[in-house]
Design a protein around this motif. Sequence first.
Motif, PDB file in Angstrom:
ATOM      1  N   UNK A 115       1.499   8.014  11.078  1.00  0.00           N
ATOM      2  CA  UNK A 115       2.061   8.913  12.062  1.00  0.00           C
ATOM      3  C   UNK A 115       1.621  10.164  12.251  1.00  0.00           C
ATOM      4  N   UNK A 116       1.463  10.854  11.214  1.00  0.00           N
ATOM      5  CA  UNK A 116       0.875  12.268  11.132  1.00  0.00           C
ATOM      6  C   UNK A 116      -0.584  12.188  11.841  1.00  0.00           C
ATOM      7  N   UNK A 117      -1.401  11.531  11.331  1.00  0.00           N
ATOM      8  CA  UNK A 117      -2.558  11.352  11.796  1.00  0.00           C
ATOM      9  C   UNK A 117      -2.373  11.267  13.532  1.00  0.00           C
ATOM     10  N   UNK A 118      -1.843  10.192  13.903  1.00  0.00           N
ATOM     11  CA  UNK A 118      -1.788   9.939  15.357  1.00  0.00           C
ATOM     12  C   UNK A 118      -1.312  11.135  16.080  1.00  0.00           C
ATOM     13  N   UNK A 119      -0.511  11.723  15.537  1.00  0.00           N
ATOM     14  CA  UNK A 119       0.167  12.830  16.383  1.00  0.00           C
ATOM     15  C   UNK A 119      -0.571  14.248  16.317  1.00  0.00           C
ATOM     16  N   UNK A 120      -1.441  14.393  15.206  1.00  0.00           N
ATOM     17  CA  UNK A 120      -2.326  15.324  15.204  1.00  0.00           C
ATOM     18  C   UNK A 120      -3.537  15.187  16.505  1.00  0.00           C
ATOM     19  N   UNK A 121      -3.862  13.826  16.190  1.00  0.00           N
ATOM     20  CA  UNK A 121      -4.843  13.610  17.413  1.00  0.00           C
ATOM     21  C   UNK A 121      -4.590  13.416  18.604  1.00  0.00           C
ATOM     22  N   UNK A 122      -3.137  13.436  19.062  1.00  0.00           N
ATOM     23  CA  UNK A 122      -2.620  13.493  20.308  1.00  0.00           C
ATOM     24  C   UNK A 122      -1.818  14.646  20.688  1.00  0.00           C
ATOM     25  N   UNK A 123      -2.111  15.632  20.043  1.00  0.00           N
ATOM     26  CA  UNK A 123      -1.320  17.101  20.211  1.00  0.00           C
ATOM     27  C   UNK A 123       0.210  16.747  20.374  1.00  0.00           C
ATOM     28  N   UNK A 124       0.654  16.050  19.120  1.00  0.00           N
ATOM     29  CA  UNK A 124       2.008  16.076  19.130  1.00  0.00           C
ATOM     30  C   UNK A 124       2.746  15.166  19.845  1.00  0.00           C
ATOM     31  N   UNK A 125       2.029  14.338  20.847  1.00  0.00           N
ATOM     32  CA  UNK A 125       2.527  13.825  21.887  1.00  0.00           C
ATOM     33  C   UNK A 125       2.832  12.443  21.336  1.00  0.00           C
ATOM     34  N   UNK A 126       4.258  11.814  21.524  1.00  0.00           N
ATOM     35  CA  UNK A 126       4.726  10.513  20.716  1.00  0.00           C
ATOM     36  C   UNK A 126       4.007   9.419  21.788  1.00  0.00           C
ATOM     37  N   UNK A 127       4.227   9.600  22.942  1.00  0.00           N
ATOM     38  CA  UNK A 127       3.966   8.584  23.751  1.00  0.00           C
ATOM     39  C   UNK A 127       2.332   8.240  23.985  1.00  0.00           C
ATOM     40  N   UNK A 128       1.652   9.242  23.669  1.00  0.00           N
ATOM     41  CA  UNK A 128       0.277   9.052  23.774  1.00  0.00           C
ATOM     42  C   UNK A 128      -0.089   8.419  22.390  1.00  0.00           C
ATOM     43  N   UNK A 129       0.368   9.014  21.402  1.00  0.00           N
ATOM     44  CA  UNK A 129       0.254   8.358  19.959  1.00  0.00           C
ATOM     45  C   UNK A 129       0.661   7.002  19.878  1.00  0.00           C
ATOM     46  N   UNK A 130       1.802   6.447  20.588  1.00  0.00           N
ATOM     47  CA  UNK A 130       2.072   4.960  20.369  1.00  0.00           C
ATOM     48  C   UNK A 130       1.014   4.338  21.151  1.00  0.00           C
ATOM     49  N   UNK A 131       0.543   4.768  22.352  1.00  0.00           N
ATOM     50  CA  UNK A 131      -0.515   4.116  23.000  1.00  0.00           C
ATOM     51  C   UNK A 131      -1.627   3.728  22.330  1.00  0.00           C
ATOM     52  N   UNK A 132      -2.049   4.921  21.553  1.00  0.00           N
ATOM     53  CA  UNK A 132      -3.231   4.845  20.737  1.00  0.00           C
ATOM     54  C   UNK A 132      -3.109   4.021  19.816  1.00  0.00           C
ATOM     55  N   UNK A 133      -2.093   4.024  19.054  1.00  0.00           N
ATOM     56  CA  UNK A 133      -1.680   2.968  17.920  1.00  0.00           C
ATOM     57  C   UNK A 133      -2.012   1.395  18.390  1.00  0.00           C
ATOM     58  N   UNK A 134      -1.461   1.137  19.682  1.00  0.00           N
ATOM     59  CA  UNK A 134      -1.538  -0.189  20.093  1.00  0.00           C
ATOM     60  C   UNK A 134      -2.830  -0.534  20.583  1.00  0.00           C
ATOM     61  N   UNK A 135      -3.643   0.496  21.173  1.00  0.00           N
ATOM     62  CA  UNK A 135      -5.081   0.464  21.334  1.00  0.00           C
ATOM     63  C   UNK A 135      -5.826  -0.027  20.371  1.00  0.00           C
ATOM     64  N   UNK A 136      -5.620   0.726  19.378  1.00  0.00           N
ATOM     65  CA  UNK A 136      -6.409   0.597  17.951  1.00  0.00           C
ATOM     66  C   UNK A 136      -6.167  -0.972  17.551  1.00  0.00           C
ATOM     67  N   UNK A 137      -4.929  -1.391  17.629  1.00  0.00           N
ATOM     68  CA  UNK A 137      -4.687  -2.848  17.284  1.00  0.00           C
ATOM     69  C   UNK A 137      -5.468  -3.718  18.146  1.00  0.00           C
ATOM     70  N   UNK A 138      -5.589  -3.522  19.450  1.00  0.00           N
ATOM     71  CA  UNK A 138      -6.138  -4.410  20.340  1.00  0.00           C
ATOM     72  C   UNK A 138      -7.673  -4.489  20.055  1.00  0.00           C
ATOM     73  N   UNK A 139      -8.243  -3.425  19.564  1.00  0.00           N
ATOM     74  CA  UNK A 139      -9.639  -3.162  19.329  1.00  0.00           C
ATOM     75  C   UNK A 139      -9.781  -4.001  18.107  1.00  0.00           C
ATOM     76  N   UNK A 140      -9.047  -3.744  17.087  1.00  0.00           N
ATOM     77  CA  UNK A 140      -9.240  -4.555  15.920  1.00  0.00           C
ATOM     78  C   UNK A 140      -9.242  -6.034  16.157  1.00  0.00           C
ATOM     79  N   UNK A 141      -8.238  -6.507  17.029  1.00  0.00           N
ATOM     80  CA  UNK A 141      -8.329  -7.883  17.164  1.00  0.00           C
ATOM     81  C   UNK A 141      -9.350  -8.236  18.144  1.00  0.00           C
ATOM     82  N   UNK A 142      -9.918  -7.718  18.798  1.00  0.00           N
ATOM     83  CA  UNK A 142     -11.156  -7.839  19.650  1.00  0.00           C
ATOM     84  C   UNK A 142     -12.501  -8.011  18.594  1.00  0.00           C
TER      85      UNK A 142
END
Length: 202
Positions: A19-46
């Motif tokens: 959670x800390x990694x995602x928030x740092x990456x996305x300038x503490x933006x919760x919504x962007x961090x959540x989207x980033x998390x799901x996009x990473x999961x989708x890339x893993x599935x692909x």
Amino acid sequence: MDESVKILRSRVSIPLTRAVQLLKKNNNDVILSEEDFHNENIREICEKTECEEEIAKKEYQICNRDVVKAIERINQKPVVIATGNNPVSKIGFILWPETAKGEFYKTAKRSDVFIQTEDFNIVIETFKSVYPLKNPWNNLVENKFDVLGHNFFDNITCTEIVKKINQIETDDEKVKMFLKEIINWLNDKLFYADYIVVYGNL
């Protein structure tokens, strides 16, 4: 940051450090961090299923954003090779690899493929051309390809079939892609399979 971490972890089930990694990456933006998390999961599935992004997204949603379930679901879907030049049909041929003992291989992905009759007719002569063949399970010599049952092709014979398919000439780009997919599928299975079974469900 602490409050953002709490909010993010209430929205998605992830470890504190992630959670800390995602928030740092996305300038503490919760919504962007959540989207980033799901996009990473989708890339893993692909990556793990070798599927297109749209399919990964769809299955990810169906499985309530569970990566493991989405991967399992995609891997168990039947593989179809087609030219796209004919109406979709359930009548055709199912191909799968077998061991020398007549057993299926246990793989993460389904190892069978379906080719409808109209498309299989493009390559059927290459399979017919290797007869007569001995059936490995009853030692009887079979003189022709059976469109209504099981046909067993040993690894060496299948390698010859692949060479013949490779020699088929066409100007149709869809047929070229179809032939390439069949060759790729066969070569992949012949890397480990003792037999390729072709079953007609006419």
